[in-house]
Design an enzyme around this catalytic site. Structure first.
Site, mmCIF file in Angstrom:
data_model
loop_
_atom_site.group_PDB
_atom_site.id
_atom_site.type_symbol
_atom_site.label_atom_id
_atom_site.label_comp_id
_atom_site.label_asym_id
_atom_site.label_seq_id
_atom_site.Cartn_x
_atom_site.Cartn_y
_atom_site.Cartn_z
ATOM 1 N N ASP A 168 -2.379 20.168 -61.023
ATOM 2 C CA ASP A 168 -2.696 19.505 -62.325
ATOM 3 C C ASP A 168 -2.396 17.891 -62.244
ATOM 4 O O ASP A 168 -1.808 17.499 -61.221
ATOM 5 C CB ASP A 168 -2.050 20.052 -63.415
ATOM 6 C CG ASP A 168 -2.842 19.984 -64.760
ATOM 7 O OD1 ASP A 168 -2.699 20.733 -65.660
ATOM 8 O OD2 ASP A 168 -3.620 18.896 -64.852
HETATM 9 C C1 GLC Z 1 -4.692 17.754 -67.991
HETATM 10 C C2 GLC Z 1 -4.913 19.531 -68.125
HETATM 11 C C3 GLC Z 1 -5.559 20.031 -67.186
HETATM 12 C C4 GLC Z 1 -6.968 19.200 -66.991
HETATM 13 C C5 GLC Z 1 -6.585 18.035 -66.290
HETATM 14 C C6 GLC Z 1 -7.717 16.945 -65.769
HETATM 15 O O1 GLC Z 1 -3.619 17.322 -67.859
HETATM 16 O O2 GLC Z 1 -3.462 20.098 -67.944
HETATM 17 O O3 GLC Z 1 -6.019 21.159 -67.939
HETATM 18 O O4 GLC Z 1 -7.922 19.688 -66.285
HETATM 19 O O5 GLC Z 1 -5.437 17.274 -66.780
HETATM 20 O O6 GLC Z 1 -7.992 16.326 -66.799
#
Ligand code: GLC
Length: 720
Positions: free
Chosen positions: A290
């Site tokens: 993430d």
């Molecule tokens: C965010 C979220 C995740 C998302 C990613 C990209 O922090 O936790 O769900 O897909 O970043 O935006």
């Protein structure tokens, strides 16, 4: 482009040889493997690491430190192989052209985005979608959202989010499918099917990314990013099934979660990524972090340096680094110093190249970039109609005293509340590229109705609840009531002494205890998306009969959390209503939730017969059929979700008081009955036993069938 024609030509020449010696491998797989190994053999170490690098294009959807102000140099040098949050065909084409025509090997980029519940045409938030209890409808909506994203040039979406959540304080409960592993698993697989279709290279399908692996919804205190502390049994029994279902449905990629599991960050957690995901479940796709998770390992205190964090993540099986810049900065040195085996980088890079191959990007890197197709797909009338259908099916009628609803056109209605005009909040969190100015407001839709002031009205409709910023990521609450100013407004309206209909818009279950005492009717509308106004109008005036059923228990207050339907019995079970001291209860609150899992009313009524069983004994190869007859005893047609719960009375570990094991959504006309059969087999009785093997145990089971999880009466059978 000329580079790939040589590669492909090389494959064609050698192909007959390979297939001759490996008939088991089908021709296309052989060709793919040959192409990728050929390409991998040409890549420098830095180019391989570049494929493991994922950076956000500067833009508005950035949920961590802003990275990648200028991507072009890294793309050109092969140091960047994947981009997120790049929006628009022309911009994407400009970046892809640099990768394909100006970098040494011309490897195309993937373009990812959070298309979670719609891209331009917004669908209801996922928690609302789950209340339709209709995996096929959810799959169609997931497909529609993915098609719009694909039409705008994207090739991967960070969807489905399948995190089981028992805690309404956690803002991201809005993004999932509620509290139940069985329903959550069906929905997870349905979303993967919708997003990926049958062929990833089809320009109207994109790669799905399962998230957030794993058990992110178990964050302690319902506070985002907090530690997840639970035993392996609870993890496997209640939290992992939806992830497993998505892997079995063929999800192309997986995103590790921000949280610790058992003290180790998911991104570097060998038990989660290597043992469970890759070894036990056989997942062969790309695992990515993430946003900035590798860098956050230092904050977790699980590595002293970013180099160490990188090594630990790669060794756990995490292929791609989202937005921490750690891999591209550290892996080359780690390989050169001998701290990291280059094979790990080859394996990770291979999986990324395979994903790009499956997406058809090597064959035609510009295949997703077609303005004409975008005009046809985005905001198509089919997608808009689908969004409305799902919005109608997701709304849950929680209360309707003396049939105040549906409203009559002749009645004078007052329509008040901050959500009447607030079209951005109709779309909730993670609303893709929604355009609030293109969404009709509730006030506008009802303008032609018989609208008057509260004082003159026969009935008052209050549209209250959360804005889109009050749920989703980093949006946790310790007070889950409707905001105070709105509660005051409701009290005032109810003091006028006329029927008040409360429409609640929110991204989480709320504490509606006070509202349930003073409002005549309560409709949980959630955040219904692009067609909120039309859907709400049709429900309130009875053109549509509400059929949504809750997929999370609604607590009486925040102090009651967690409250969910598959709790354990304890050694001193309390029975609400009896003030037995020294039992598992509160002094100031019943144990039962305000509204149970599976609950929802209709404008009609349904009557259930007693459940009958085809037998009272079965062995591991047998099955028993549970049968119930449901009748529509009301005056209008309606949908009912008939739910099957089982209880294992005795096990080598304590077993939940009930678990959802099946359901059937039926439509009945007034007076019509339908018999519903549920086949119960041994597989449905399996669990993680005391010795951590997965299987059933002989003994007594209780079968409960009814309209929601508050049922306790059942019939018994024995597994012999
Ligand atoms: C965010 C979220 C995740 C998302 C990613 C990209 O922090 O936790 O769900 O897909 O970043 O935006």
């Amino acid at each position: 482009m000329k580079r790939f024609s040589i590669c492909i030509l090389a494959c064609a020449l050698t192909l007959p040889l390979i297939t001759a010696f490996s008939p088991a491998l089908d021709e296309s797989e052989t060709k793919k493997s040959q192409f990728i190994e050929e390409l991998l053999s040409k890549m420098t170490l830095e180019e391989k690491i570049g494929q493991l690098n994922l950076i956000s294009s500067p833009g508005d959807v950035v949920t961590g430190p802003k990275k990648g102000e200028d991507l072009t140099n890294d793309i050109r040098s092969g140091r960047l192989g994947n981009v997120l949050n790049a929006i628009g065909i022309d911009y994407i084409r400009s970046l892809q052209r640099i990768a394909v025509e100006e970098s040494r090997l011309g490897i195309p980029l993937t373009f990812a985005f959070d298309e979670i519940h719609g891209y331009r045409t917004t669908f209801p938030i996922p928690l609302a979608e789950s209340c339709t209890w209709d995996p096929e409808l959810i799959s169609r909506c997931a497909q529609a959202g993915a098609q719009e994203a694909a039409a705008d040039g994207l090739t991967l979406t960070y969807n489905p989010m399948v995190d089981i959540a028992l805690d309404p304080r956690w803002g991201r409960i809005s993004e999932g499918a509620g509290e139940d592993p069985y329903l959550g698993s069906l929905i997870a697989a349905a979303r993967v099917r919708g997003v990926q279709g049958e062929d990833l290279s089809d320009p109207l399908t994109i790669a799905a990314c399962l998230k957030h692996y794993a058990a992110y919804g178990g964050a302690e205190g319902g506070r985002d990013y907090a530690a997840v502390e639970m035993g392996e049994r609870r993890l496997r029994e209640h939290y992992l099934p939806p992830y497993k279902a998505a892997v079995e449905a063929g999800v192309a990629s997986v995103m590790t979660s921000f949280n610790l599991y058992d003290g180790i960050p998911a991104t570097m957690n060998k038990f989660l990524v290597d043992q469970v995901l890759r070894t036990e479940w056989g997942f062969k796709g790309v695992v990515m972090t993430d946003y900035g998770s590798i860098g956050e390992i230092l904050e977790h205190g699980c590595a002293e340096t970013i180099a160490e964090a990188s090594r630990l993540s790669l060794e756990a099986g995490t292929d791609m680094d989202m937005c921490s810049g750690a891999y591209i900065q550290e892996l080359k040195g780690l390989v050169e110093s001998g701290a990291v085996d280059v094979k790990l980088i080859d394996d990770a890079c291979r999986r990324v190249l395979q994903l790009k191959y499956d997406l058809g990007l090597f064959e035609d890197p510009y295949r997703y970039l077609n303005h004409k197709r975008a005009e046809k797909i985005i905001y198509s009338k089919e997608n808009i109609a689908l969004s409305k259908l799902e919005a109608v099916k997701s709304m849950v009628l929680l209360k309707n005293d003396s049939e105040v609803l549906p409203l009559k056109k002749s009645e004078k209605i007052a329509l008040i509340g901050p959500r009447c005009e607030d079209t951005r909040s109709y779309c909730g969190a993670w609303a893709g590229k929604c355009e609030p100015n293109r969404i009709q407001s509730i006030a506008d839709r009802f303008a032609k109705a018989n609208i008057v002031s509260p004082e003159e009205a026969d009935k008052i409709v209050c549209v209250l609840g959360e804005t889109h910023r009050m749920s989703g990521e980093a949006a946790c609450l310790t007070d889950i009531r409707i905001p105070a100013d709105q509660r005051e407004l409701l009290e005032k309206m109810c003091a006028l002494g006329k029927p008040v209909v409360l429409v609640v818009m929110a991204g989480r279950p709320l504490d509606l205890t006070r509202e349930s005492e003073i409002a005549s009717s309560i409709l949980m509308a959630w955040q219904p998306g692009f067609k909120t106004a039309d859907a709400l109008y049709d429900i309130l005036y009875g053109a549509e009969n509400p059929s949504g059923r809750l997929t999370t228990s609604f607590p009486r207050n925040v102090g009651q959390i967690p409250v969910y339907h598959y709790m354990l019995n304890t050694g001193r079970p309390a029975t609400d209503g009896k003030n037995e001291r020294y039992t598992s209860r509160y002094l100031d609150c019943w144990n039962a939730p305000l509204y149970p899992f599976g609950y929802g009313l209709s404008y009609t009524q349904f009557e259930y017969s007693d459940v009958t069983l085809s037998g009272t004994e079965m062995d591991a190869n047998g099955s028993i059929t549970a049968t119930v007859t449901v009748r529509n005893t009301g005056k209008v047609a309606g949908d009912e979700v008939v739910q099957l719960y089982l209880r294992d009375m005795v096990g080598s570990v304590s077993r939940p008081v009930k678990q959802l094991k099946g359901f059937e959504k039926i439509s009945l006309k007034p007076g019509e009955s339908q018999t519903v059969d549920f086949e119960i087999n041994e597989e449905m009785l399996r669990f993680w036993r005391a010795d951590m093997t997965y299987g059933s145990e002989k003994g007594e089971f209780v079968v409960m069938v009814g309209p929601n999880a508050s049922i306790t009466k059942g019939v018994n059978f024995w597994l012999k």
